[in-house]
Design an enzyme around this catalytic site. Structure first.
Site, PDB file in Angstrom:
ATOM      1  CE  LYS A 154      36.739  71.273  10.798  1.00 48.53           C
ATOM      2  NZ  LYS A 154      36.485  71.235  12.245  1.00 48.53           N
ATOM      3  CE  LYS A 250      35.071  75.330  17.776  1.00 46.16           C
ATOM      4  NZ  LYS A 250      34.627  74.027  17.203  1.00 46.16           N
TER       5      LYS A 250
END
Length: 331
Positions: A154, A250
């Site tokens: 991240k 997703k």
């Protein structure tokens, strides 16, 4: 939930503590808040789990209300095909879609992949996520995970060159994916992509904000770029050509496995690589996505690994290898 002559719907909000904290460019959290839907008909019960995402204006309370708002429709026999037009693509629809799919499979006495005419799913290597932090903190976290073959890093804007260099030094042998979560700008895009290329990064997720990503079509991309916030369902695929090389599917964005499978087929046909992604949630949310994982170049289903504890009977993780769900969990 007791035996029922007509389909009955129940739903609830659940809180699952995260091991430590999970930090991305938009903030940190210490628990996963999920919404679970259950549809019962006779002795069979189907379940689905979703994660409402504030980025898209979703809250657990509104998601729960949206699910329970379908109670009468479910009792009248609403099936998952009709659900696609009865609700917009959302986390709420995802939970209901997965619950109705499992119920359908149980009533047919089949595993979900047989019901859908898909191949039997095999174990897949999943990413393990390193949260955003200082280069030193990220290097320390990466060193503990350096034995894993695939890491997702991240990033968050300023200082990302130092972060990615520190991570690569700490995990010289791991394949790296980085996720900027819309935090880069046109001003630092090429510089950050070059740093990723220099570190041998395989894929960069969503470097620019959705709707502000035209620059991706105007530069030479030294690393493959994957759309996440810029892609939701099949309808959003056409606008990605020339800007992205891959799409992150997703279930909370597509509104369930039904649309996710159709989207994966369409994305493949249009030449996109597929990444299957997740929110931080329990194995019940990951289980349906294992069907998408069979078509994916990149699998990011590490949500349960980030929790302090998983749901009983959760997915089996052997290091970074994640196995398909057992019937007691889902499908």
């Amino acid at each position: 939930m007791t035996s029922s002559k007509v389909p009955m719907l129940e739903a609830r909000i659940e809180h699952w503590p995260i091991e430590g904290s999970f930090t991305i460019s938009r903030g940190a959290k210490t628990e996963a808040v999920v919404v679970v839907a259950e549809v019962a008909h006779g002795e069979a019960i189907g379940r689905g789990e979703c994660v409402p995402y504030p980025r898209y204006g979703e809250t657990p309370e509104a998601t729960l209300s949206a699910i329970l708002g379908m109670t009468d429709a479910i009792a009248r026999g609403l099936d998952r095909q009709a659900l696609q037009s009865a609700m917009p693509a959302s986390a709420a629809r995802n939970a209901l879609d997965c619950a109705l799919l499992e119920l359908e499979a149980k009533q047919a006495g089949q595993r979900i992949w047989d019901l859908l005419g898909r191949t039997v799913p095999l174990p897949r290597v999943t990413t393990f996520t390193i949260s955003l932090g200082t280069p030193e903190a990220m290097a320390a976290a990466t060193a503990k995970a350096a034995h894993r073959p695939l890491l997702k890093i991240k990033l968050g804007g300023d200082g990302d060159e130092m972060r990615i260099a520190a991570v690569r030094k700490a995990a010289p042998d791991s394949e790296l994916i980085v996720d900027a979560n819309e935090a880069w700008t046109e001003a630092n895009l090429e510089q950050n992509l070059a740093a990723c290329a220099g570190a041998g990064v395989t894929l960069v997720e969503q470097p620019l904000p959705a709707g502000q990503d035209v620059a991706l079509a105007q530069i030479r991309r030294p690393v493959a770029v994957c759309a996440d916030e810029s892609v939701h369902d099949r309808a959003s695929l056409d606008g990605l050509r020339g800007r992205y090389d891959a799409v992150n599917i997703k279930l909370d964005k597509t509104g369930g496995l039904t649309e996710a499978l159709a989207m994966a087929d369409a994305a493949k046909a249009q030449g996109f690589d597929i990444m299957v992604g997740c929110m931080v949630a329990t194995s019940l949310a990951m289980a349906p996505a294992m069907l998408i994982a069979q078509q994916a170049r990149f699998v990011d289903l590490d949500g349960p690994l980030l929790l302090a504890r998983d749901r009983d009977g959760g997915l089996r993780y052997d290091g970074s290898l994640v196995y398909p769900p057992e019937p007691a969990l889902w499908g």
